[in-house]
Design a protein around this motif. Structure first.
Motif, PDB file in Angstrom:
ATOM      1  N   THR A  91      -7.298  -0.039  -1.699  1.00 25.19           N
ATOM      2  CA  THR A  91      -6.813   1.191  -1.075  1.00 25.19           C
ATOM      3  C   THR A  91      -7.434   1.496   0.278  1.00 25.19           C
ATOM      4  O   THR A  91      -6.984   2.425   0.962  1.00 25.19           O
ATOM      5  CB  THR A  91      -7.071   2.397  -2.007  1.00 25.19           C
ATOM      6  OG1 THR A  91      -8.496   2.516  -2.228  1.00 25.19           O
ATOM      7  CG2 THR A  91      -6.378   2.210  -3.347  1.00 25.19           C
ATOM      8  N   TYR A 115       0.827  -1.209   0.000  1.00 19.92           N
ATOM      9  CA  TYR A 115       0.000   0.000   0.000  1.00 19.92           C
ATOM     10  C   TYR A 115       0.857   1.254   0.000  1.00 19.92           C
ATOM     11  O   TYR A 115       0.569   2.210  -0.732  1.00 19.92           O
ATOM     12  CB  TYR A 115      -0.927  -0.002   1.217  1.00 19.92           C
ATOM     13  CG  TYR A 115      -1.633   1.314   1.438  1.00 19.92           C
ATOM     14  CD1 TYR A 115      -2.847   1.588   0.813  1.00 19.92           C
ATOM     15  CD2 TYR A 115      -1.080   2.292   2.264  1.00 19.92           C
ATOM     16  CE1 TYR A 115      -3.487   2.805   1.007  1.00 19.92           C
ATOM     17  CE2 TYR A 115      -1.707   3.506   2.462  1.00 19.92           C
ATOM     18  CZ  TYR A 115      -2.913   3.760   1.829  1.00 19.92           C
ATOM     19  OH  TYR A 115      -3.541   4.967   2.018  1.00 19.92           O
ATOM     20  N   MET A 168      -5.842   8.996  -4.080  1.00 20.35           N
ATOM     21  CA  MET A 168      -5.085   8.997  -2.823  1.00 20.35           C
ATOM     22  C   MET A 168      -4.824  10.417  -2.320  1.00 20.35           C
ATOM     23  O   MET A 168      -3.771  10.711  -1.745  1.00 20.35           O
ATOM     24  CB  MET A 168      -3.763   8.253  -2.997  1.00 20.35           C
ATOM     25  CG  MET A 168      -3.862   6.905  -3.702  1.00 20.35           C
ATOM     26  SD  MET A 168      -4.908   5.714  -2.843  1.00 20.35           S
ATOM     27  CE  MET A 168      -3.837   5.180  -1.538  1.00 20.35           C
ATOM     28  N   CYS A 201       0.489   4.063  -2.767  1.00 22.94           N
ATOM     29  CA  CYS A 201       0.000   5.371  -2.338  1.00 22.94           C
ATOM     30  C   CYS A 201       0.960   6.483  -2.739  1.00 22.94           C
ATOM     31  O   CYS A 201       0.552   7.504  -3.303  1.00 22.94           O
ATOM     32  CB  CYS A 201      -0.203   5.356  -0.818  1.00 22.94           C
ATOM     33  SG  CYS A 201      -0.832   6.889  -0.147  1.00 22.94           S
TER      34      CYS A 201
END
Length: 403
Positions: free
Chosen positions: A112, A38, A220, A42
């Motif tokens: 996400t 992640y 994001m 991100c």
């Protein structure tokens, strides 16, 4: 879209979504995913979206809403035009597109948000920790918060005319980002790149819904309400940045933002942190005090507790007994209150400087508030112990060296 191609797309998307549900039952894996996969995903996406001055995710959201409008129109028209072959073909094709888009949205959320959210609190695993604290222990934490908040306020200069030179929005974001990164040695995900927290175009709407900020799953991007007073702004932005770094539970985002800002040398950030701590801890303090009162009544230490707590006389007697036994609710100093009021005045000026068409549309305003009530209630049921007020337990564990 041809039927076979559509079928394959739906089956593949649905299968992947189902497979992504499985990791949620294994919190240690979710922690590993958030720490290692992640984080890279991100940072890569945010590095691109941060170059755009507005929230790209918000535009994507508006496009999604716009796509749903024809879906409703087609559904209504289908009642009258269902025998028209050409119309049915167009309608079916449109609904196929919508279904693919919705499945794609769910897929993105799984990657996400869902997997990081299903990890352990603060990514620290689930060791045995104390969960029960006495009234005296909560009171000790509360006075610690008040004393440090008061000390921070003493460092803030108040001019003779009562004005205060608060940080600008840019300064607040810079300082909040630095504070969060500095906590990275204790909470590793907080290290690395920090993007800007962008103002929401729909601030007038989310302000009425009591929403301070949020993160967009596709882009994001941490995003915030425009109408935030300068003293609350750093804790809000730090909270959203904690989410951005993969700490998606509300209690952990509250905790990290409060601890990070409380450790800085900047008095505005420290006061922002301690004020935020106070509003949660005071509620638990009162609950613990009520439990202590129940114990004292049962032990015969309080013998004059009023039977009718609803009557004006009963309410007054209850208040009198509480103040005799425990004193008034612990509060910040008058200086903290003065600084807080000056900050709130800045927010009022900010709001008054913009036009608000919704003020002239009471029906729309009511719908927004109703939607907010439903949303907050639903979120509370989903989050349970990991909701905003769950931060008190984390603060107690941290204060007493148990986390």
């Amino acid at each position: 879209m041809k039927f076979k191609a559509y079928q394959k797309s739906v089956i593949i998307l649905f299968a992947v979504i189902v497979l992504l549900v499985i990791p949620g039952f294994f919190p240690p894996f979710c922690d590993w995913y958030t720490d290692n996969i992640y984080k890279g995903l991100c940072d890569a996406i945010t590095f691109l979206t941060s170059k755009v001055p507005f929230a790209v995710g918000e535009i994507v959201m508006y496009i999604g809403i716009a796509l749903l409008v024809p879906a409703v129109v087609f559904a209504v028209l289908l009642i009258f035009l269902r025998k028209k072959d050409a119309f049915r073909i167009v309608t079916v094709k449109y609904y196929k597109i919508i279904s693919i888009v919705l499945l794609s949205v769910i897929l993105v959320y799984m990657i996400t948000w869902y997997i990081p959210f299903r990890g352990t609190v603060l990514g620290k695993g689930n060791p045995e920790r104390r969960t029960q604290y006495s009234y005296e222990e909560i009171e000790e934490l509360l006075f610690y918060i008040i004393d440090n908040g008061n000390a921070a306020a003493e460092e803030i200069v108040i001019a003779e005319d009562g004005s205060i030179a608060f940080h600008t929005a840019e300064e607040n974001l810079k300082l909040a980002s630095e504070a969060m990164a500095a906590l990275g040695d204790e909470y590793g995900r907080l290290k690395g790149y920090y993007p800007p927290v962008k103002e929401a175009i729909c601030s007038d709407i989310i302000n009425r819904m009591n929403i301070g900020g949020y993160n967009y799953p596709f882009t994001m991007e941490p995003t915030r309400n425009r109408y935030i007073d300068p003293l609350y702004l750093p804790i809000l932005e730090a909270h959203e940045l904690a989410h951005h770094k993969g700490y998606y539970k509300e209690n952990e985002a509250n905790f990290l933002s409060q601890i990070a800002l409380s450790k800085t040398s900047d008095p505005y950030l420290r006061l922002s942190a301690y004020r935020d701590m106070y509003r949660y801890v005071i509620a638990d303090y009162r609950e613990a005090r009520d439990a202590e009162i129940d114990r004292m009544i049962e032990a015969g230490e309080i013998t004059d507790w009023p039977e009718d707590l609803e009557s004006p006389e009963g309410i007054e007697n209850k208040k009198k007994i509480i103040e005799e036994k425990f004193g008034p609710d612990p509060e910040f100093s008058e200086r903290v209150k003065e600084i807080t009021e000056a900050s709130m005045e800045e927010e009022r000026k900010l709001y008054a400087a913009d036009s608000h068409i919704i003020d002239e549309l009471p029906f729309v305003d009511r719908m927004i508030h109703d939607a907010a009530d439903t949303g907050w209630s639903t979120q509370g049921k989903i989050l349970k112990d990991n909701s905003y007020d769950g931060v008190v337990l984390l603060l107690l564990q941290y204060y007493y060296g148990e986390f």
